[in-house]
Scaffold this motif. Structure first.
Motif: not given
Length: 99
Positions: A77-86
């Motif tokens: 999901n988008a939260i997992q993507l965000y947690n990696v990208l940041k």
């Protein structure tokens, strides 16, 4: 060159890592996951234990230098993507997850 594989021990991610090990000579291959499935697989790669479901679960990625390529096979999901990208520095990011 440095490549980070998110996922990489099951399904197509595993096949991808096997392919990389056969074809990419001189690359540093890192595998980041929860280290739950197949923890002893790919001993010639560097393993990073992360939990991308929590806000701080990917902080360990900050301890690593920039990756030239990131290939993501395990985003749900988008939260997992965000947690990696940041938390990761990268040149190119490929999201291969179809979830």
């Amino acid at each position: 060159m440095r490549i980070l594989i998110l996922g990489g021990t099951k399904f197509i991610g595993r096949d991808f890592v096997e392919y990389l090990l056969q074809t990419l000579k001189g690359w540093d291959i890192y595998i980041a996951n929860r280290n739950i499935s197949n923890p002893n697989l790919f001993n010639n790669c560097k393993h990073i234990e992360i939990d991308r479901t929590s806000e701080d679960g990917c902080n360990v990625l900050r301890n690593h230098a920039r990756f030239d390529v990131v290939v993501d096979f395990s985003c749900y999901n988008a939260i997992q993507l965000y947690n990696v990208l940041k938390n990761v520095a990268y040149g190119k990011y490929y999201l291969m997850s179809g979830r």
